[in-house]
Structure formats: structure tokens, C-alpha cells
Design an enzyme around this catalytic site. Structure first.
Site, PDB file in Angstrom:
ATOM      1  N   TYR A 148       0.857  -1.205   0.000  1.00  0.00           N
ATOM      2  CA  TYR A 148       0.000   0.000   0.000  1.00  0.00           C
ATOM      3  C   TYR A 148       0.888   1.249   0.000  1.00  0.00           C
ATOM      4  CZ  TYR A 148      -3.151   3.419   2.295  1.00  0.00           C
ATOM      5  OH  TYR A 148      -3.865   4.542   2.654  1.00  0.00           O
ATOM      6  N   LYS A 152       1.399   4.165  -2.967  1.00  0.00           N
ATOM      7  CA  LYS A 152       1.196   5.592  -2.666  1.00  0.00           C
ATOM      8  C   LYS A 152       2.418   6.397  -3.126  1.00  0.00           C
ATOM      9  CE  LYS A 152      -2.793   5.949  -0.354  1.00  0.00           C
ATOM     10  NZ  LYS A 152      -3.957   6.542  -1.017  1.00  0.00           N
ATOM     11  N   LYS A 191     -10.155   0.327  10.490  1.00  0.00           N
ATOM     12  CA  LYS A 191      -8.840   0.601  11.062  1.00  0.00           C
ATOM     13  C   LYS A 191      -8.927   0.508  12.580  1.00  0.00           C
ATOM     14  CE  LYS A 191      -6.645   2.968   7.549  1.00  0.00           C
ATOM     15  NZ  LYS A 191      -5.478   3.807   7.526  1.00  0.00           N
ATOM     16  N   LYS A 199     -15.283  -3.331  19.180  1.00  0.00           N
ATOM     17  CA  LYS A 199     -15.090  -4.446  20.123  1.00  0.00           C
ATOM     18  C   LYS A 199     -15.584  -4.068  21.522  1.00  0.00           C
ATOM     19  CE  LYS A 199     -11.108  -6.502  17.801  1.00  0.00           C
ATOM     20  NZ  LYS A 199      -9.762  -7.068  17.924  1.00  0.00           N
ATOM     21  N   ARG A 282       6.064   5.597  14.568  1.00  0.00           N
ATOM     22  CA  ARG A 282       5.975   6.708  13.615  1.00  0.00           C
ATOM     23  C   ARG A 282       6.414   7.975  14.340  1.00  0.00           C
ATOM     24  NH1 ARG A 282       5.209   4.375   8.929  1.00  0.00           N
ATOM     25  NH2 ARG A 282       3.207   3.438   8.478  1.00  0.00           N
TER      26      ARG A 282
END
Ligand code: NAD
Length: 325
Positions: A148, A152, A191, A199, A282
Site C-alpha cells: 500500500y 502511494k 482501522k 469491540k 511513527r
């Protein structure tokens, strides 16, 4: 009145972007291969078109008065959370490359003045939890964690090449994880924030939920209203290079789970189980987007509270309908 085309208007961010453009006074045409599942579109016109087909891209861009769209926002993509991306690499590479090649080409051919492409921080390599922030330029040399991200990165280059060769201003945002109401919350493409809200909403008070990984993965979670404000600001800026778009503050998956449980008011036990988690960490510079004066307004706590309450309502509707059949 400015005219905008939103590709992927039947999806989560595209649906919210249509609302933003309407608030800004635009005439908006939405296009997608499916209608919006959760809210009636606010676009002035909506076309069902598969944008992998070049003729459909041209049709999407054709206006009855023979003019051109002032702005095209390209958010159509075959995508989902890690559960989807990790097993659908051929579909992701094939479908998204076709959409992006054909839509960028058709927009340049149609004389579009401004073209926005929705990229992702998935174009970056994996990082260590304590690494200092990397900038947009550190994307190269490239080593995305999944296909993915590779697509991109390729699509960014397609858009930038057309921007150099045609009188079309190209703007590219690399989104970090975006969440909010009216997005996919079940079915396998959801996501992490939506999956966790579902959940917890489905679980009994004092129940147990399973969470993929160990809770240590670090991400940035940006509320959708803030993200679409950032898209709009970027589109009207002079920033021709890709721009990271997300909040400054980072959170672990464990922080996210805790925030969802707090929003629910339930007491829960968390069981971490093996599953597709993606990169460890990240940490990206937000200096470029901050230079436009963009500041996110919605905290993780507030955004998750809004998202949880919307998903809780969807879960209730689904449970009521299952109990009737
Ligand atoms: P989404 O799945 O809700 O929306 C994408 C839309 O594209 C869907 O409605 C889908 O039907 C449409 N689409 C797919 N294939 C198509 C085709 N062949 N023709 C026409 N339409 C087609 O996803 P989203 O979360 O709204 O993401 C929008 C964009 O932002 C995507 O490009 C995505 O890769 C990017 N992005 C999203 C996130 C995030 O956290 N949501 C993060 C990084 C990047």
C-alpha cells in the site's frame, strides 16, 4: 462559485471532505464506485463510477457547460486497516495504481487547475520508538513496510510529474491514521480506532476484548474534521511538495485502547493476541503543515468519545436487527 470533484466521496474522509467543501461554498460533484454507506451525500451531484477505467475518469471530470473543475480531490482507493492491507497486496497495487494513473492523466487533460492526492505515512520506513522526527524529504531512499505504501509513493510521483508537465497545481498530503464517525467500523477493512470502538461497544461491562499486537506500536491519530481542514488549507497553499498531515502528539495502541474504554464507561480486560500490527513506530515532522497555520482542534479523548458514541449506535442497530431475524 468554485466547482470541486471529490473522488472517493462515498468513503469516510471523502464524505467528510464533501461536507467541508459545501460549508466553504463550493459546487461539489462526488464520485465513487459505491454510495456512502452511513450518511446521505451532501454533494450537489454524485456519480457511481469505477475509476480504474480511464473513460470513467473522463466522465467524472466532464461538466455540462464544457468547463473544467477548479479543484479535484483524489481520495478513491482500495484500502482498509492492517487486517486488509496485509492480505490484499495484489488488489491494493493493481486497483490503486489504475485509479491514480488514469485520474491524474484525465485531470491534466481536462485542464483542472488544482489536484489533490491523498497519500499516506505508509510510504515511510519503519522507525524505532525513540527516533527523532523524520521530514518529508527522508522518504527517499524508500523502504515502505507494505505494498500500500509503495503504491502511494508511486502515485505521488505520477501526480508530481503531471504537475511539472501541465499547468495543474498538485498538492499531496501524507495522512497519518485518521478516525471519526461515518467510517468503516466492521467487515474487515476497519482501522484500529474503529475496530477497538466496535469491540468495546459489543462487549459486556467487565468483559474481555482481544487486541492485536502488544499495545506498544506508536501512532498519531487525527480526528477527521481536523484532517479535512488540513486538506483544504494545503490545497490552497503554495506547498508543491508532499506534506505530512497529522497531530503532533503520539500515542501507543495501549493508550488508544485505554481512551476507548474510558469513553465507553465500561470496565474491561484487555488480551493482547498475535495479529497484523504494521510498523513499530511513527515520528514525522509537522513543520510544513504547521507553516500554513493549521492546528488540530480535537484531542484524542474528545475525538474518540464522538467516534465511540457513533459506533455504539451502529452496533445497537446491527444487534437489534439481528435479534429480529
Ligand atoms: P475509504 O475506504 O472510506 O474511502 C475510499 C473510497 O474509495 C471508498 O468509498 C471506495 O468505495 C472508493 N473506491 C475504491 N475503489 C474505487 C474505484 N475503483 N472507483 C471509485 N471509487 C473507488 O477510505 P478513507 O479512509 O476515506 O481514505 C481516503 C483516502 O485517504 C485513501 O486514498 C486512503 O488511502 C487515504 N488514507 C487514509 C488514511 C486513514 O487513516 N483513513 C490514512 C492514510 C491515507
Amino acid at each position: 462559485m468554485k466547482r470541486a470533484l471529490v473522488c472517493g466521496a462515498g468513503g469516510f474522509i471523502g464524505g467528510h471532505l464533501v461536507k467541508k467543501l459545501k460549508r466553504e461554498g463550493y459546487w461539489v460533484r462526488g464520485v465513487d464506485s459505491k454510495p456512502h454507506e452511513f450518511a446521505p451525500t451532501q454533494a450537489d451531484a454524485f456519480r457511481l463510477l469505477d475509476l480504474r477505467d480511464p473513460q470513467n475518469c473522463r466522465t467524472a471530470l466532464t461538466l455540462s457547460d464544457g468547463g473544467s473543475f477548479d479543484e479535484v480531490y483524489q481520495l478513491a482507493a482500495d484500502m482498509g486497516g492492517m487486517g486488509f492491507i496485509s492480505v490484499s497486496e495484489c488488489e491494493v497495487l493493481h486497483n490503486n495504481a489504475l485509479i491514480n494513473i488514469h485520474m491524474t492523466h484525465a485531470a491534466a487533460e481536462a485542464g483542472v487547475a488544482r489536484y489533490f492526492f491523498s497519500s499516506s505515512v505508509c510510504i515511510y520506513r519503519d522507525m524505532q520508538p525513540d527516533e527523532p522526527p523524520v521530514t518529508e524529504d527522508d522518504a527517499i531512499p524508500a523502504n515502505p513496510d507494505n505494498e500500500y505504501g509503495w503504491e502511494k509513493l508511486y502515485a505521488e510521483r505520477v501526480a508530481m510529474a503531471y504537475g511539472r508537465r501541465h499547468p495543474m497545481h498538485v498538492r499531496i498530503a501524507r495522512f497519518e491514521n485518521c478516525y471519526g464517525p461515518e467510517g468503516t467500523w466492521t467487515g474487515g477493512r476497519e482501522k484500529a480506532p474503529a475496530a477497538l470502538c466496535r469491540k468495546v461497544a459489543e462487549a459486556e461491562d467487565h468483559g474481555t476484548i482481544e487486541v492485536w499486537g502488544e499495545g506498544t506500536a506508536i501512532r498519531v491519530f487525527t480526528y477527521v474534521d481536523d484532517l479535512v481542514d488540513g486538506i483544504f488549507a494545503l490545497m490552497h497553499s503554495d506547498l508543491g511538495d508532499p506534506v505530512n498531515l497529522g497531530r503532533e502528539d503520539r500515542a501507543t495502541v495501549a493508550d488508544l485502547v485505554r481512551t476507548v474504554i474510558e469513553a465507553s464507561g465500561k470496565r474491561m480486560t484487555i488480551k493482547y493476541v498475535p495479529g497484523p500490527v504494521g510498523v513499530q513506530a511513527r515520528n514525522f515532522s509537522k513543520a510544513r503543515i504547521a507553516s500554513l497555520g493549521w492546528k488540530p482542534k480535537v484531542s484524542l479523548e474528545e475525538g474518540i468519545a464522538r467516534t465511540y458514541s457513533w459506533i455504539q449506535a451502529q452496533v445497537k442497530v446491527a444487534q437489534d436487527s439481528a435479534s429480529r431475524t
